[in-house]
Write a protein that holds these residues in place. Structure first.
Motif, PDB file in Angstrom:
ATOM      1  N   ALA A 179       6.634  13.916  -4.524  1.00 28.16           N
ATOM      2  CA  ALA A 179       6.439  12.564  -5.067  1.00 28.16           C
ATOM      3  C   ALA A 179       5.969  11.613  -3.966  1.00 28.16           C
ATOM      4  O   ALA A 179       6.213  11.860  -2.781  1.00 28.16           O
ATOM      5  CB  ALA A 179       7.760  12.071  -5.655  1.00 28.16           C
ATOM      6  N   PRO A 180       5.276  10.526  -4.360  1.00 31.89           N
ATOM      7  CA  PRO A 180       4.937   9.520  -3.336  1.00 31.89           C
ATOM      8  C   PRO A 180       6.218   8.985  -2.712  1.00 31.89           C
ATOM      9  O   PRO A 180       7.264   8.976  -3.357  1.00 31.89           O
ATOM     10  CB  PRO A 180       4.232   8.420  -4.140  1.00 31.89           C
ATOM     11  CG  PRO A 180       4.537   8.686  -5.573  1.00 31.89           C
ATOM     12  CD  PRO A 180       4.868  10.140  -5.700  1.00 31.89           C
ATOM     13  N   ARG A 181       6.129   8.570  -1.441  1.00 33.86           N
ATOM     14  CA  ARG A 181       7.346   8.157  -0.737  1.00 33.86           C
ATOM     15  C   ARG A 181       7.368   6.647  -0.551  1.00 33.86           C
ATOM     16  O   ARG A 181       6.372   6.057  -0.148  1.00 33.86           O
ATOM     17  CB  ARG A 181       7.409   8.866   0.616  1.00 33.86           C
ATOM     18  CG  ARG A 181       7.271  10.374   0.460  1.00 33.86           C
ATOM     19  CD  ARG A 181       7.306  11.136   1.757  1.00 33.86           C
ATOM     20  NE  ARG A 181       6.807  10.442   2.926  1.00 33.86           N
ATOM     21  CZ  ARG A 181       7.082  10.832   4.172  1.00 33.86           C
ATOM     22  NH1 ARG A 181       7.863  11.882   4.373  1.00 33.86           N
ATOM     23  NH2 ARG A 181       6.581  10.176   5.182  1.00 33.86           N
ATOM     24  N   LEU A 182       8.532   6.100  -0.830  1.00 35.12           N
ATOM     25  CA  LEU A 182       8.709   4.651  -0.692  1.00 35.12           C
ATOM     26  C   LEU A 182       8.369   4.182   0.728  1.00 35.12           C
ATOM     27  O   LEU A 182       7.751   3.145   0.939  1.00 35.12           O
ATOM     28  CB  LEU A 182      10.154   4.287  -1.084  1.00 35.12           C
ATOM     29  CG  LEU A 182      10.634   2.851  -0.989  1.00 35.12           C
ATOM     30  CD1 LEU A 182       9.687   1.885  -1.674  1.00 35.12           C
ATOM     31  CD2 LEU A 182      12.014   2.716  -1.608  1.00 35.12           C
ATOM     32  N   ILE A 183       8.759   4.990   1.688  1.00 33.98           N
ATOM     33  CA  ILE A 183       8.555   4.622   3.101  1.00 33.98           C
ATOM     34  C   ILE A 183       7.061   4.432   3.433  1.00 33.98           C
ATOM     35  O   ILE A 183       6.713   3.700   4.343  1.00 33.98           O
ATOM     36  CB  ILE A 183       9.221   5.692   4.009  1.00 33.98           C
ATOM     37  CG1 ILE A 183       9.278   5.250   5.473  1.00 33.98           C
ATOM     38  CG2 ILE A 183       8.539   7.031   3.933  1.00 33.98           C
ATOM     39  CD1 ILE A 183      10.579   4.660   5.822  1.00 33.98           C
ATOM     40  N   ASP A 184       6.187   5.088   2.646  1.00 31.34           N
ATOM     41  CA  ASP A 184       4.737   4.928   2.871  1.00 31.34           C
ATOM     42  C   ASP A 184       4.170   3.711   2.145  1.00 31.34           C
ATOM     43  O   ASP A 184       2.978   3.436   2.241  1.00 31.34           O
ATOM     44  CB  ASP A 184       3.986   6.185   2.398  1.00 31.34           C
ATOM     45  CG  ASP A 184       4.428   7.424   3.156  1.00 31.34           C
ATOM     46  OD1 ASP A 184       4.725   7.286   4.360  1.00 31.34           O
ATOM     47  OD2 ASP A 184       4.481   8.508   2.546  1.00 31.34           O
ATOM     48  N   HIS A 185       5.004   3.022   1.375  1.00 31.74           N
ATOM     49  CA  HIS A 185       4.497   1.885   0.594  1.00 31.74           C
ATOM     50  C   HIS A 185       5.278   0.612   0.869  1.00 31.74           C
ATOM     51  O   HIS A 185       5.445  -0.230   0.001  1.00 31.74           O
ATOM     52  CB  HIS A 185       4.557   2.222  -0.913  1.00 31.74           C
ATOM     53  CG  HIS A 185       3.656   3.345  -1.286  1.00 31.74           C
ATOM     54  ND1 HIS A 185       4.007   4.668  -1.166  1.00 31.74           N
ATOM     55  CD2 HIS A 185       2.376   3.343  -1.730  1.00 31.74           C
ATOM     56  CE1 HIS A 185       3.010   5.431  -1.546  1.00 31.74           C
ATOM     57  NE2 HIS A 185       2.001   4.660  -1.886  1.00 31.74           N
ATOM     58  N   LEU A 186       5.764   0.486   2.097  1.00 31.48           N
ATOM     59  CA  LEU A 186       6.594  -0.677   2.433  1.00 31.48           C
ATOM     60  C   LEU A 186       5.753  -1.935   2.606  1.00 31.48           C
ATOM     61  O   LEU A 186       4.596  -1.870   3.024  1.00 31.48           O
ATOM     62  CB  LEU A 186       7.352  -0.423   3.743  1.00 31.48           C
ATOM     63  CG  LEU A 186       8.485   0.596   3.724  1.00 31.48           C
ATOM     64  CD1 LEU A 186       9.109   0.683   5.114  1.00 31.48           C
ATOM     65  CD2 LEU A 186       9.541   0.214   2.684  1.00 31.48           C
TER      66      LEU A 186
END
Ligand code: AMP
Length: 419
Positions: free
Chosen positions: A219-226
């Protein structure tokens, strides 16, 4: 025979020295960071935890000990401390006295979980809450404090994991991304995760089900979309940890699925406790104070499980407790001297010595065995010809040497013991 309730445990006298050692270590380190202790009641109104932890969590949904009292008020034994501390903070306007307040606690907690090694229904946590600052340096301080406590207990196999959850807006955007990703895989998720997909999608990351884990791995990672602010704060935490010599890993799956958790989350795991590896967990909760009726106030904290830490310490043999002993054991040679012996024990205790005496009318031999068992440093014999002459025999247990001392000069005797 009535036994202790499933998932609860007696802490017996033989366990206490290890608990005391841990508690003293924890208190010392919290004091060195200028954290002050807070104690809150064992139970609170149920609504506090329902709001303060979140309806959609396992704790609130499945694990709380909730009951109605005789006035039909719904009460809950506290399953964690943050909500209780924040309630107290708001109720007593602690923020008005001090813009940044640093609190620590040690307390039993109650959760109706399935008992297993390292998981109980009454367990104990220590932890800290710092309320009033949004500085990421304070998040780093939390991790450092937790890490130092565990290190001071001699633990070695520790892993510090960190993650950032961003601001609520970031998270809302990310949830949409995650929803898109999971939309066509939804049917393959476990029942719990299917439900979470609708109610609180981030909590799917908490799923322990292997098939769920496989799906969310890509899944896409939250850490990459901060957002920029969260990213910058996360950098500060990472730099500060590096400067403090604390090794860490970034774990994008470390997610707290509650809306008022913000930015940093962390966990410290140990390889030495079997299946339940987490010794402590924490993070920032900038939105909780207003959720519980206070003014918007940033805050950060952590909680650590004492039973689990002691289990890790035991498995690693990380500290040893010095043998317990007493200063003096009084041996009464004649039974008639019982009252005198008890009186003398009292006098010696007033001189700050630890003293014990036989109340079972046992033989001299049995009393001597007891003195050995208690690891007494000295044995004082009362009776016989010495006693008639106003004297007593003192035996130094480490050397076996004996000397005579006068009954009338206890103070001199005590002074000599100390020299
Ligand atoms: P939590 O409040 O769930 O973040 O848990 C913080 C720490 O408390 C965990 O890392 C454990 O060490 C400990 N803990 C949580 N639940 C239990 C339990 N049921 N039994 C023993 N320790 C627990």
């Amino acid at each position: 025979m009535i036994k202790a309730v499933t998932g609860t445990k007696d802490i017996l006298p033989s366990d206490i020295p290890r608990w005391n050692y841990l508690e003293k270590t924890v208190q010392k380190i919290f004091a060195s960071f200028n954290y002050k202790e807070i104690r809150t009641p064992i139970f609170e109104e149920t609504a506090l935890f329902a709001r303060g932890i979140g309806e959609e969590t396992d704790i609130v949904g499945k694990e709380m000990y909730t009951f109605k009292d005789r006035s039909d008020t719904s009460l809950t034994l506290k399953p964690e401390m943050t909500a209780a501390v924040v309630r107290s903070y708001v109720e007593h306007s602690l923020g008005a006295q001090q813009p940044l307040i640093k609190l620590f606690y040690m307390s039993p907690m109650f959760r109706q979980e399935r008992p297993q090694a390292g998981r109980f229904r009454q367990f104990h946590q220590f932890g800290a809450e710092a309320i009033g600052s949004k500085s990421p340096l304070l998040d780093a301080e939390m991790i450092q404090m937790a890490y130092e406590i565990l290190k001071s207990l001699g633990l070695k196999n520790l892993t510090v994991k960190i993650n950032s959850l961003g601001t609520p807006e970031t998270r809302e955007n990310y949830k949409k991304l995650l929803k898109n990703f999971l939309e066509d895989k939804k049917d393959k998720l476990s029942e719990d995760s299917k439900r979470r997909f609708e109610t609180n999608i981030l909590r799917i990351f908490d799923s322990k089900v292997e098939s769920d884990q496989k799906i969310i791995k890509d899944a896409p990672r939250l850490i990459d979309h901060l957002d920029e602010e969260s990213k910058a704060d996360f950098e500060v935490v990472k730099n500060q940890l590096s400067k403090s010599g604390i090794p860490f890993e970034i774990d994008p799956a470390l997610v707290r699925g509650l809306d008022y958790y913000t930015k940093l989350t962390f966990e410290i795991d140990s390889e030495s406790v079997g299946a339940q590896t987490a010794l402590c967990g924490g993070g920032r909760y900038d939105l909780l104070i207003e959720t519980l009726g206070g003014k918007p106030t940033p805050a950060t904290g952590f909680a650590a499980g004492i039973e689990r830490i002691l289990l890790a310490c035991e498995n690693e043999k990380s500290f040893t407790i010095p043998e317990q002993s007493i200063d003096i054991y009084l041996i009464r040679i004649e039974n008639e001297l019982e009252s005198f012996g008890s009186e003398l024990a009292g006098k010696l205790r007033k001189e700050n010595l630890s003293v014990d005496f036989d109340y079972l009318q046992r033989s001299v031999k049995a009393q001597m065995r007891e003195a050995n068992k208690l690891k007494a440093r000295y044995v004082l014999f009362i009776g016989g010809d010495e006693y008639k002459g106003g004297m007593m025999n003192l035996k130094h247990m480490s050397t076996g040497e004996e000397e005579k001392i006068s009954i009338d000069s206890i103070r001199e005797f005590v002074a000599k013991l100390r020299s």
